[in-house]
Design a protein around this motif. Structure first.
Motif, mmCIF file in Angstrom:
data_model
loop_
_atom_site.group_PDB
_atom_site.id
_atom_site.type_symbol
_atom_site.label_atom_id
_atom_site.label_comp_id
_atom_site.label_asym_id
_atom_site.label_seq_id
_atom_site.Cartn_x
_atom_site.Cartn_y
_atom_site.Cartn_z
ATOM 1 N N ASP A 23 -52.828 -0.413 23.379
ATOM 2 C CA ASP A 23 -53.563 0.393 24.353
ATOM 3 C C ASP A 23 -54.295 -0.491 25.357
ATOM 4 O O ASP A 23 -54.331 -0.204 26.559
ATOM 5 C CB ASP A 23 -54.550 1.302 23.617
ATOM 6 C CG ASP A 23 -55.212 2.294 24.546
ATOM 7 O OD1 ASP A 23 -54.501 3.096 25.184
ATOM 8 O OD2 ASP A 23 -56.457 2.269 24.658
ATOM 9 N N LYS A 24 -54.839 -1.590 24.873
ATOM 10 C CA LYS A 24 -55.505 -2.543 25.758
ATOM 11 C C LYS A 24 -54.503 -3.165 26.738
ATOM 12 O O LYS A 24 -54.794 -3.349 27.938
ATOM 13 C CB LYS A 24 -56.176 -3.641 24.926
ATOM 14 C CG LYS A 24 -57.017 -4.617 25.727
ATOM 15 C CD LYS A 24 -57.706 -5.615 24.795
ATOM 16 C CE LYS A 24 -58.520 -6.635 25.579
ATOM 17 N NZ LYS A 24 -59.155 -7.627 24.667
ATOM 18 N N ALA A 25 -53.298 -3.465 26.236
ATOM 19 C CA ALA A 25 -52.251 -4.017 27.097
ATOM 20 C C ALA A 25 -51.806 -2.997 28.138
ATOM 21 O O ALA A 25 -51.547 -3.343 29.302
ATOM 22 C CB ALA A 25 -51.054 -4.459 26.242
ATOM 23 N N LEU A 26 -51.730 -1.729 27.742
ATOM 24 C CA LEU A 26 -51.347 -0.664 28.681
ATOM 25 C C LEU A 26 -52.379 -0.554 29.802
ATOM 26 O O LEU A 26 -52.029 -0.412 30.986
ATOM 27 C CB LEU A 26 -51.230 0.667 27.937
ATOM 28 C CG LEU A 26 -51.001 1.920 28.800
ATOM 29 C CD1 LEU A 26 -49.736 1.795 29.638
ATOM 30 C CD2 LEU A 26 -50.924 3.159 27.905
ATOM 31 N N TYR A 27 -53.644 -0.642 29.453
ATOM 32 C CA TYR A 27 -54.712 -0.590 30.462
ATOM 33 C C TYR A 27 -54.561 -1.748 31.448
ATOM 34 O O TYR A 27 -54.709 -1.570 32.665
ATOM 35 C CB TYR A 27 -56.079 -0.647 29.780
ATOM 36 C CG TYR A 27 -57.242 -0.621 30.734
ATOM 37 C CD1 TYR A 27 -57.656 0.578 31.320
ATOM 38 C CD2 TYR A 27 -57.922 -1.796 31.068
ATOM 39 C CE1 TYR A 27 -58.728 0.599 32.201
ATOM 40 C CE2 TYR A 27 -58.982 -1.780 31.945
ATOM 41 C CZ TYR A 27 -59.382 -0.583 32.518
ATOM 42 O OH TYR A 27 -60.432 -0.560 33.399
ATOM 43 N N ARG A 49 -47.414 -5.297 30.280
ATOM 44 C CA ARG A 49 -48.304 -6.395 29.941
ATOM 45 C C ARG A 49 -48.312 -6.571 28.436
ATOM 46 O O ARG A 49 -48.276 -5.607 27.690
ATOM 47 C CB ARG A 49 -49.732 -6.141 30.441
ATOM 48 C CG ARG A 49 -49.897 -6.238 31.946
ATOM 49 C CD ARG A 49 -49.655 -7.666 32.446
ATOM 50 N NE ARG A 49 -49.832 -7.779 33.885
ATOM 51 C CZ ARG A 49 -48.881 -7.579 34.780
ATOM 52 N NH1 ARG A 49 -47.659 -7.222 34.370
ATOM 53 N NH2 ARG A 49 -49.115 -7.719 36.068
ATOM 54 N N PHE A 50 -48.342 -7.843 28.001
ATOM 55 C CA PHE A 50 -48.437 -8.152 26.585
ATOM 56 C C PHE A 50 -49.866 -8.544 26.259
ATOM 57 O O PHE A 50 -50.495 -9.292 27.016
ATOM 58 C CB PHE A 50 -47.486 -9.294 26.211
ATOM 59 C CG PHE A 50 -47.674 -9.788 24.800
ATOM 60 C CD1 PHE A 50 -47.094 -9.103 23.747
ATOM 61 C CD2 PHE A 50 -48.444 -10.904 24.541
ATOM 62 C CE1 PHE A 50 -47.277 -9.538 22.443
ATOM 63 C CE2 PHE A 50 -48.633 -11.353 23.240
ATOM 64 C CZ PHE A 50 -48.048 -10.668 22.188
ATOM 65 N N GLU A 51 -50.378 -8.036 25.163
ATOM 66 C CA GLU A 51 -51.727 -8.381 24.722
ATOM 67 C C GLU A 51 -51.634 -9.046 23.354
ATOM 68 O O GLU A 51 -51.051 -8.495 22.414
ATOM 69 C CB GLU A 51 -52.598 -7.125 24.628
ATOM 70 C CG GLU A 51 -54.052 -7.408 24.342
ATOM 71 C CD GLU A 51 -54.802 -7.998 25.533
ATOM 72 O OE1 GLU A 51 -55.818 -8.688 25.313
ATOM 73 O OE2 GLU A 51 -54.371 -7.764 26.681
ATOM 74 N N ALA A 52 -52.168 -10.259 23.244
ATOM 75 C CA ALA A 52 -52.127 -10.986 21.972
ATOM 76 C C ALA A 52 -53.268 -10.531 21.063
ATOM 77 O O ALA A 52 -54.336 -10.133 21.530
ATOM 78 C CB ALA A 52 -52.238 -12.487 22.228
#
Length: 331
Positions: A297-301, A312-315
């Motif tokens: 969800d953070k990556a989608l934002y 976007r990719f979020e690690a």
């Protein structure tokens, strides 16, 4: 039967396997295992519709096999029939308490075995139909939120067991409220269905799951997939949705597009090296399935903030493994 069924026979006596197999000939594809640990692995991999299980075997007993299968979300719904020479009431009671649906004594009577197997296969297929209906989004035909949550948790348990990568995509349609306001809800529903069909095509492996997360948000569960593979799927989704060329007059992009957030737990992730201790003691899970959804969800934002029509990719941050609550299971 309305579809091909699979039956797993588990017995260390090969002649018993042959006898049971002959009795149920024509009722479905037959698999067999002669050891308990092999039976557990085969059940997880093949997902049979029914298991015929000998109670007493060297190594892992049939009772222990049943206990393992019923404790694993991926196999807990597979009906188990014990087939054993030990027909004492106490043995039958123990088997039924473990979750078995029936108990057949040896030596078997082929007609009785066939009748009971046929009955339990019919019940299993009927339950499968009901479960599919309960887990399907009525508008798009994709899995619904309930099925998504169950799939994420099931695959997360598989990560602990197999130490294989797991990825998750979370996406939504860009400026969908504007689309609905401009074109109306009927066209909005058609847009959702068109995007859903793209997602179903992109989730192309049998193990992948495309689901409606809610509203105009969707998700794709990608077992055994690293971040590189997940990012490729995300790019494919974006490209194929844009290729639909659905007009969107109130979007700066002119057509319907999606934004995608990607999260993965793989060998490059913080905490991956601790999986060995987690698999040895699952109650000390390092990072929960629900938290992976939060990372997606953070990556989608971030994808939305960067201009949409992108991924976007979020690690997973290393500090996640030191925070309170991060070392507990999401059971």
């Amino acid at each position: 039967m309305e579809r091909a069924t699979t039956i797993l026979i588990v017995d260390d006596d090969v002649s018993a396997v042959r006898a049971v197999s002959k009795a149920i000939s024509g009722l479905g594809q037959v698999l067999f295992a002669t050891q308990g640990d092999a039976a557990v692995e085969l059940a997880r991999q093949q997902q049979p519709d029914l298991i015929l299980l000998d109670a007493q075997m060297p190594g892992i007993s049939g009772f222990e096999v049943c206990r393992i299968l019923k404790g694993d979300p991926s196999t807990s719904n597979i009906p188990v029939i014990f087939v054993t020479a030990h027909t004492e009431a106490s043995m039958e009671e123990e088997g039924l308490e473990l979750g078995a649906v029936d108990f057949i004594g040896k030596p078997i009577r082929p007609a009785i075995v066939a009748a009971r197997v046929k009955t339990h296969l019919h019940l299993k297929l009927a339950m499968d139909r009901l479960n599919r209906q309960a887990q399907t989004d009525g508008m798009t035909g994709l899995a619904n939120r309930r099925a998504l949550d169950q799939s994420i948790e099931r695959e997360w348990q598989s990560v602990l067991r197999t130490q294989r990568a797991f990825s998750l995509l979370l996406l939504d349609i860009d400026f969908f409220k504007r689309y609905n306001d401009h074109y109306g809800h009927l066209m909005g529903d058609e847009c959702l269905s068109a995007v859903a069909r793209v997602l179903a095509r992109c989730a192309e492996r049998p193990m992948d799951l495309a689901a409606r997360y809610g509203g105009e948000e969707f998700a794709i569960v990608l077992p055994e997939t690293t971040r590189d593979g997940a990012c490729r799927v995300a790019d494919k989704v974006i490209e194929n949705v844009r290729a639909l060329n659905i007009a969107h007059a109130t979007s700066e992009l002119g057509v319907v597009t999606v934004s995608v957030g990607v999260a993965s737990f793989d060998a490059q992730s913080a905490g991956w090296s601790l999986l060995n201790q987690a698999s040895a003691n699952p109650s000390e899970l390092l990072f929960s399935a629900a938290q992976l959804l939060s990372v997606a969800d953070k990556a989608l934002y971030a994808a939305k903030q960067s201009g949409r029509n992108s991924s976007r990719f979020e690690a997973i941050e290393a500090r996640a493994f030191d925070e309170p609550g991060m070392l507990t299971s999401s059971n």
